[in-house]
Design a protein around this motif. Structure first.
Motif, PDB file in Angstrom:
ATOM      1  N   ASP A  21      -0.442 -50.843  94.283  1.00 13.79           N
ATOM      2  CA  ASP A  21       0.859 -51.037  94.918  1.00 13.79           C
ATOM      3  C   ASP A  21       0.765 -52.354  95.684  1.00 13.79           C
ATOM      4  O   ASP A  21      -0.070 -52.509  96.571  1.00 13.79           O
ATOM      5  CB  ASP A  21       1.178 -49.872  95.865  1.00 13.79           C
ATOM      6  CG  ASP A  21       2.588 -49.945  96.435  1.00 13.79           C
ATOM      7  OD1 ASP A  21       3.386 -50.808  95.998  1.00 13.79           O
ATOM      8  OD2 ASP A  21       2.885 -49.133  97.339  1.00 13.79           O
ATOM      9  N   ASP A  24       4.205 -57.911  99.240  1.00 12.75           N
ATOM     10  CA  ASP A  24       4.465 -59.346  99.169  1.00 12.75           C
ATOM     11  C   ASP A  24       4.189 -60.006 100.508  1.00 12.75           C
ATOM     12  O   ASP A  24       4.711 -59.579 101.550  1.00 12.75           O
ATOM     13  CB  ASP A  24       5.913 -59.620  98.765  1.00 12.75           C
ATOM     14  CG  ASP A  24       6.190 -59.294  97.308  1.00 12.75           C
ATOM     15  OD1 ASP A  24       5.219 -59.186  96.524  1.00 12.75           O
ATOM     16  OD2 ASP A  24       7.377 -59.165  96.946  1.00 12.75           O
ATOM     17  N   THR A  39       5.643 -52.043 100.851  1.00 13.61           N
ATOM     18  CA  THR A  39       5.072 -52.324  99.540  1.00 13.61           C
ATOM     19  C   THR A  39       6.156 -52.198  98.475  1.00 13.61           C
ATOM     20  O   THR A  39       7.265 -51.721  98.753  1.00 13.61           O
ATOM     21  CB  THR A  39       3.930 -51.344  99.213  1.00 13.61           C
ATOM     22  OG1 THR A  39       4.487 -50.029  99.055  1.00 13.61           O
ATOM     23  CG2 THR A  39       2.850 -51.364 100.286  1.00 13.61           C
ATOM     24  N   HIS A  40       5.819 -52.599  97.251  1.00 12.44           N
ATOM     25  CA  HIS A  40       6.769 -52.482  96.142  1.00 12.44           C
ATOM     26  C   HIS A  40       7.195 -51.032  95.915  1.00 12.44           C
ATOM     27  O   HIS A  40       8.322 -50.789  95.492  1.00 12.44           O
ATOM     28  CB  HIS A  40       6.157 -53.041  94.861  1.00 12.44           C
ATOM     29  CG  HIS A  40       5.994 -54.541  94.886  1.00 12.44           C
ATOM     30  ND1 HIS A  40       5.630 -55.262  93.781  1.00 12.44           N
ATOM     31  CD2 HIS A  40       6.131 -55.466  95.876  1.00 12.44           C
ATOM     32  CE1 HIS A  40       5.564 -56.544  94.077  1.00 12.44           C
ATOM     33  NE2 HIS A  40       5.851 -56.690  95.350  1.00 12.44           N
ATOM     34  N   GLU A  41       6.294 -50.074  96.208  1.00 18.64           N
ATOM     35  CA  GLU A  41       6.618 -48.653  96.026  1.00 18.64           C
ATOM     36  C   GLU A  41       7.215 -48.019  97.282  1.00 18.64           C
ATOM     37  O   GLU A  41       7.419 -46.813  97.328  1.00 18.64           O
ATOM     38  CB  GLU A  41       5.367 -47.890  95.581  1.00 18.64           C
ATOM     39  CG  GLU A  41       4.899 -48.290  94.188  1.00 18.64           C
ATOM     40  CD  GLU A  41       3.678 -47.525  93.726  1.00 18.64           C
ATOM     41  OE1 GLU A  41       3.236 -46.581  94.423  1.00 18.64           O
ATOM     42  OE2 GLU A  41       3.137 -47.884  92.665  1.00 18.64           O
TER      43      GLU A  41
END
Length: 156
Positions: A21, A24, A39-41
């Protein structure tokens, strides 16, 4: 989740069988000690790093934590930059001097005659005036190729 140190990189064997995960971190945030990110998730992260990050920085694929069967890793998103290519050795020092004089971050490119700096239109105009070939491109900064990365840390 609180992350307080870099545990390694995704290439380390100990992370091989875990899901990833990404969080950025913009290139200009890579040398900051404190972050509050998602996070992206969708995991909420507090990042509180020691003073070593001020010189080491955060790099693509650094692992900050493990949450069950998932590692939390750094993603440095691409951004707009100037890719400068010089024709001969005499211009290398000139380009490095002028970029340094502007306190801009500078990276080595794909060859000894290529340099990359974040998009800055006055720098673009200056380099073109010096006869340097300049292209605007979307690039992913690699701090392992950093020549100077003061990230606005100058004091005068």
């Amino acid at each position: 989740m609180l992350c307080e140190q870099v545990l390694g990189t995704l290439s380390d064997d100990k992370f091989k069988n875990l899901k990833i995960d990404y969080v950025d971190i913009e290139w200009h945030e890579a040398f900051k000690k404190l972050h509050k990110k998602k996070t992206h998730e969708g995991r909420e992260l507090g990042i509180s790093l020691g003073n070593e990050v001020l010189t080491r920085g955060l790099n693509q694929d650094d692992v900050l934590g493990i949450d069950g069967d998932t590692v939390i890793a750094i993603n440095i998103p691409p951004c707009e930059a100037l890719v400068m290519t010089v024709d001969d050795d005499s211009m290398i020092a000139k380009v490095c001097y002028e970029i340094g004089n502007k306190h801009a971050t500078l990276f080595r490119g794909e060859s000894n005659y290529q340099f990359i700096t974040p998009l800055d239109l006055p720098i673009k105009a200056l380099m073109e005036k010096l006869g340097v070939k300049v292209e605007r491109k979307i690039v992913k900064f690699d701090f392992k190729k950093s020549i100077s990365s003061s990230i606005n840390a100058h004091t005068h």
